[in-house]
Design a protein around this motif. Structure first.
Motif, PDB file in Angstrom:
ATOM      1  N   SER A 188     -12.757   9.580  -7.899  1.00  0.00           N
ATOM      2  CA  SER A 188     -11.753   9.372  -8.934  1.00  0.00           C
ATOM      3  C   SER A 188     -10.551   8.603  -8.399  1.00  0.00           C
ATOM      4  CB  SER A 188     -11.300  10.714  -9.512  1.00  0.00           C
ATOM      5  OG  SER A 188     -10.188  10.562 -10.359  1.00  0.00           O
ATOM      6  N   LYS A 189     -10.262   7.468  -9.027  1.00  0.00           N
ATOM      7  CA  LYS A 189      -9.062   6.699  -8.679  1.00  0.00           C
ATOM      8  C   LYS A 189      -7.805   7.482  -9.063  1.00  0.00           C
ATOM      9  CE  LYS A 189      -6.731   2.842  -7.694  1.00  0.00           C
ATOM     10  NZ  LYS A 189      -5.361   3.219  -8.056  1.00  0.00           N
ATOM     11  N   LYS A 190      -7.845   8.183 -10.193  1.00  0.00           N
ATOM     12  CA  LYS A 190      -6.683   8.964 -10.626  1.00  0.00           C
ATOM     13  C   LYS A 190      -6.357  10.063  -9.613  1.00  0.00           C
ATOM     14  CE  LYS A 190      -7.155   8.207 -15.603  1.00  0.00           C
ATOM     15  NZ  LYS A 190      -7.367   8.853 -16.922  1.00  0.00           N
ATOM     16  N   ALA A 191      -7.412  10.680  -9.067  1.00  0.00           N
ATOM     17  CA  ALA A 191      -7.191  11.731  -8.074  1.00  0.00           C
ATOM     18  C   ALA A 191      -6.561  11.152  -6.813  1.00  0.00           C
ATOM     19  CB  ALA A 191      -8.513  12.428  -7.743  1.00  0.00           C
ATOM     20  N   ARG A 192      -7.011   9.965  -6.403  1.00  0.00           N
ATOM     21  CA  ARG A 192      -6.423   9.320  -5.224  1.00  0.00           C
ATOM     22  C   ARG A 192      -4.950   9.007  -5.448  1.00  0.00           C
ATOM     23  NH1 ARG A 192     -11.374   6.526  -5.216  1.00  0.00           N
ATOM     24  NH2 ARG A 192     -10.436   4.609  -6.063  1.00  0.00           N
ATOM     25  N   ASP A 193      -4.640   8.485  -6.632  1.00  0.00           N
ATOM     26  CA  ASP A 193      -3.254   8.147  -6.929  1.00  0.00           C
ATOM     27  C   ASP A 193      -2.373   9.394  -6.968  1.00  0.00           C
ATOM     28  OD1 ASP A 193      -3.969   5.512  -7.069  1.00  0.00           O
ATOM     29  OD2 ASP A 193      -4.101   5.456  -9.257  1.00  0.00           O
ATOM     30  N   MET A 194      -2.922  10.475  -7.511  1.00  0.00           N
ATOM     31  CA  MET A 194      -2.147  11.709  -7.635  1.00  0.00           C
ATOM     32  C   MET A 194      -1.912  12.364  -6.281  1.00  0.00           C
ATOM     33  SD  MET A 194      -2.952  15.130  -9.894  1.00  0.00           S
ATOM     34  CE  MET A 194      -4.375  15.553  -8.874  1.00  0.00           C
ATOM     35  N   LEU A 195      -2.936  12.384  -5.425  1.00  0.00           N
ATOM     36  CA  LEU A 195      -2.847  13.091  -4.152  1.00  0.00           C
ATOM     37  C   LEU A 195      -2.244  12.233  -3.043  1.00  0.00           C
ATOM     38  CD1 LEU A 195      -6.312  14.857  -4.304  1.00  0.00           C
ATOM     39  CD2 LEU A 195      -4.091  15.974  -4.459  1.00  0.00           C
ATOM     40  N   ASP A 196      -2.594  10.957  -3.022  1.00  0.00           N
ATOM     41  CA  ASP A 196      -2.126  10.082  -1.943  1.00  0.00           C
ATOM     42  C   ASP A 196      -0.949   9.210  -2.343  1.00  0.00           C
ATOM     43  OD1 ASP A 196      -4.110  11.065  -0.325  1.00  0.00           O
ATOM     44  OD2 ASP A 196      -5.492   9.413  -0.675  1.00  0.00           O
ATOM     45  N   GLY A 197      -0.733   9.077  -3.653  1.00  0.00           N
ATOM     46  CA  GLY A 197       0.296   8.163  -4.107  1.00  0.00           C
ATOM     47  C   GLY A 197      -0.233   6.735  -4.146  1.00  0.00           C
ATOM     48  N   LYS A 198       0.654   5.803  -4.456  1.00  0.00           N
ATOM     49  CA  LYS A 198       0.260   4.399  -4.553  1.00  0.00           C
ATOM     50  C   LYS A 198       1.045   3.568  -3.542  1.00  0.00           C
ATOM     51  CE  LYS A 198      -0.774   4.549  -9.531  1.00  0.00           C
ATOM     52  NZ  LYS A 198      -0.457   3.954 -10.855  1.00  0.00           N
ATOM     53  N   ALA A 199       0.444   2.435  -3.181  1.00  0.00           N
ATOM     54  CA  ALA A 199       1.156   1.506  -2.305  1.00  0.00           C
ATOM     55  C   ALA A 199       2.378   0.965  -3.042  1.00  0.00           C
ATOM     56  CB  ALA A 199       0.230   0.363  -1.895  1.00  0.00           C
ATOM     57  N   ALA A 200       3.444   0.717  -2.284  1.00  0.00           N
ATOM     58  CA  ALA A 200       4.691   0.239  -2.885  1.00  0.00           C
ATOM     59  C   ALA A 200       5.002  -1.162  -2.377  1.00  0.00           C
ATOM     60  CB  ALA A 200       5.841   1.180  -2.541  1.00  0.00           C
ATOM     61  N   VAL A 201       5.285  -2.065  -3.296  1.00  0.00           N
ATOM     62  CA  VAL A 201       5.664  -3.430  -2.940  1.00  0.00           C
ATOM     63  C   VAL A 201       7.162  -3.446  -2.643  1.00  0.00           C
ATOM     64  CG1 VAL A 201       5.779  -5.826  -3.693  1.00  0.00           C
ATOM     65  CG2 VAL A 201       3.864  -4.377  -4.417  1.00  0.00           C
ATOM     66  N   LEU A 202       7.534  -3.771  -1.417  1.00  0.00           N
ATOM     67  CA  LEU A 202       8.945  -3.792  -1.020  1.00  0.00           C
ATOM     68  C   LEU A 202       9.529  -5.199  -1.033  1.00  0.00           C
ATOM     69  CD1 LEU A 202       8.950  -1.217   1.932  1.00  0.00           C
ATOM     70  CD2 LEU A 202       9.208  -0.825  -0.522  1.00  0.00           C
ATOM     71  N   ILE A 203       8.663  -6.201  -0.805  1.00  0.00           N
ATOM     72  CA  ILE A 203       9.092  -7.603  -0.887  1.00  0.00           C
ATOM     73  C   ILE A 203       8.051  -8.368  -1.680  1.00  0.00           C
ATOM     74  CG2 ILE A 203       9.658  -9.704   0.396  1.00  0.00           C
ATOM     75  CD1 ILE A 203      10.420  -8.001   2.771  1.00  0.00           C
ATOM     76  N   GLN A 204       8.492  -9.133  -2.653  1.00  0.00           N
ATOM     77  CA  GLN A 204       7.568  -9.916  -3.485  1.00  0.00           C
ATOM     78  C   GLN A 204       8.164 -11.292  -3.729  1.00  0.00           C
ATOM     79  OE1 GLN A 204       6.746  -8.441  -7.504  1.00  0.00           O
ATOM     80  NE2 GLN A 204       4.581  -8.845  -7.142  1.00  0.00           N
ATOM     81  N   HIS A 205       7.352 -12.330  -3.473  1.00  0.00           N
ATOM     82  CA  HIS A 205       7.812 -13.718  -3.621  1.00  0.00           C
ATOM     83  C   HIS A 205       9.093 -13.960  -2.816  1.00  0.00           C
ATOM     84  CE1 HIS A 205       4.726 -13.996  -6.569  1.00  0.00           C
ATOM     85  NE2 HIS A 205       5.349 -13.263  -7.461  1.00  0.00           N
ATOM     86  N   GLY A 206       9.177 -13.319  -1.653  1.00  0.00           N
ATOM     87  CA  GLY A 206      10.327 -13.511  -0.777  1.00  0.00           C
ATOM     88  C   GLY A 206      11.557 -12.730  -1.164  1.00  0.00           C
ATOM     89  N   LYS A 207      11.484 -11.906  -2.220  1.00  0.00           N
ATOM     90  CA  LYS A 207      12.640 -11.148  -2.713  1.00  0.00           C
ATOM     91  C   LYS A 207      12.444  -9.665  -2.419  1.00  0.00           C
ATOM     92  CE  LYS A 207      16.335 -10.184  -5.237  1.00  0.00           C
ATOM     93  NZ  LYS A 207      16.395  -8.741  -4.877  1.00  0.00           N
TER      94      LYS A 207
END
Length: 231
Positions: free
Chosen positions: A83-102
């Protein structure tokens, strides 16, 4: 039974059970553990210590608790596989900290990452100039992965259309002075070829700590005396 003998036997039993359960739970570095896996590891270690040292008759319950914790962890891992939902709930999601140089300040606040910490994580990736970064993503393991802008990326053979030969994983053919004949056969070589190479280097197998051969049949030799030769 003397207490010290009982504690010794319990410790051996706890280590044996812990080894089996750890093999079942799989291999991961500490930095790759999810939050639940980290909690499980700490708890299982504490229970193992309890089993080893608890003096009363309730120590056996610790083994049951070890098995239950491991079973729950295995169940959650199986659920995450399905389950992708279970992975997101238990592990969280990757976070984008810089995008297009910003730099995305709101995402940094959500992850509770300061500017100093971001710069430190970038330096750990050998990036000292934030203007060179196209994107940076913090994975659920806490590791920051960085994509440099195109003009700052290393040049590769494909960029200049340079033909290259297929690269294969080097094969270890001598380890601790012993010839690994199965490894030689996997790369299409034999003992006669190896003996000829070693004769050219004026070496015998018992002088060699480690030897590998690459995809171009180049032999790398590391001697016990720490004299490194390459042929």
């Amino acid at each position: 039974m003397p207490t010290w003998i009982e504690v010794t036997l319990r410790t051996f039993a706890a280590v044996a059970v812990l080894f089996v359960l750890t093999r079942l739970l799989g291999k991961r570095q500490v930095s790759q553990l999810s939050l639940f896996e980290y909690i499980t590891g700490i708890t299982i270690g504490s229970i193992a210590a309890f089993v080893s040292l608890e003096a009363d008759e309730t120590w056996f319950r610790g083994l049951i608790s070890l098995i239950v914790w491991s079973a729950v962890s295995l169940g959650i891992e199986f659920l995450q596989l399905k389950s992708k939902k279970a992975r997101d709930m238990l592990d969280g999601k990757a976070a984008v900290l810089i995008q297009h140089g910003k730099v995305l300040e709101n995402n940094m606040k959500k992850e509770r990452i300061t500017s100093d910490e971001l710069l430190e994580l970038l330096r750990m990736k050998d990036v000292f100039n934030i203007s060179q970064v196209e994107a940076a993503i913090m994975d659920t393991s806490g590791e920051l992965n960085v994509l440099l802008k195109k003009e700052y990326q290393p040049l590769t053979p494909s960029d200049i259309k340079l033909p290259v030969t297929e690269e294969k994983i080097p094969m270890t053919i001598i380890m601790d002075g012993k010839v690994l004949e199965d490894s030689l056969r996997k790369v299409g070589l034999n003992v006669n070829w190896l003996n000829a190479e070693l004769e050219h280097l004026k070496l015998s197998t018992n002088e060699i700590f480690l030897a590998q051969v690459d995809s171009q049949n180049q032999l790398y030799v590391d001697r016990y005396e720490d004299h490194i030769q390459q042929h």
